[in-house]
Motif scaffolding. Structure first.
Motif, short mmCIF file in Angstrom:
data_model
loop_
_atom_site.label_atom_id
_atom_site.label_comp_id
_atom_site.label_asym_id
_atom_site.label_seq_id
_atom_site.Cartn_x
_atom_site.Cartn_y
_atom_site.Cartn_z
N UNK A 64 -16.75 -38.45 -0.16
CA UNK A 64 -15.67 -37.50 -0.45
C UNK A 64 -14.65 -38.17 -1.37
N UNK A 65 -13.59 -37.45 -1.65
CA UNK A 65 -12.55 -38.02 -2.49
C UNK A 65 -11.19 -37.58 -1.99
N UNK A 66 -10.31 -38.55 -1.80
CA UNK A 66 -8.92 -38.25 -1.43
C UNK A 66 -8.03 -39.09 -2.33
N UNK A 67 -7.15 -38.40 -3.06
CA UNK A 67 -6.20 -39.09 -3.94
C UNK A 67 -6.85 -40.04 -4.93
N UNK A 68 -7.99 -39.63 -5.45
CA UNK A 68 -8.67 -40.45 -6.45
C UNK A 68 -9.51 -41.58 -5.88
N UNK A 69 -9.48 -41.76 -4.54
CA UNK A 69 -10.31 -42.79 -3.91
C UNK A 69 -11.50 -42.16 -3.20
#
Ligand SMILES: [Zn+2]
Length: 104
Positions: A64-69
């Motif tokens: 997944x991706x959260x805040x570009x991470x």
């Protein structure tokens, strides 16, 4: 049950924890001299059982991706097996083309 005490090389076979698949250890007899391993029937069954159980817990997950991470969700089966808790620190090791996550 057959007991192994001597290796073909003449070394002594000692009871040891050996890695049957990466990360999964089981009991076997290992030669002190040459490192050769011998399994009794019982040890072989136990090693195969552990190997099977290890494979059962292999899962695939989409990143997944959260805040570009990138984020990796840990499945419940892995959480329970490894007794992981949110907030717990883990170490991340990159080895060739593998990522190894271990409780710190
Ligand atoms: Zn030997």
């Amino acid at each position: 049950m057959k007991r192994y005490t001597r290796c073909e090389c003449g070394g002594e076979l000692k009871l040891a924890e050996v890695e049957v698949v990466p990360g999964i250890k089981s009991e076997a007899y290992r030669c002190e001299k040459c490192g050769e391993m011998e399994f009794t029937e019982e040890q072989m069954r136990e090693a195969l059982r552990k190997k099977e159980r290890a494979i059962k817990i292999m899962v695939t997950r989409k990143l997944g991706e959260i805040g570009g991470s990138l984020v990796l969700r840990i499945p419940k089966s892995v959480e329970n097996r490894m007794k992981l808790k949110a907030g717990e620190e883990v170490s991340v090791t990159v080895e060739k083309n593998k990522i190894i996550i271990e409780p710190a």
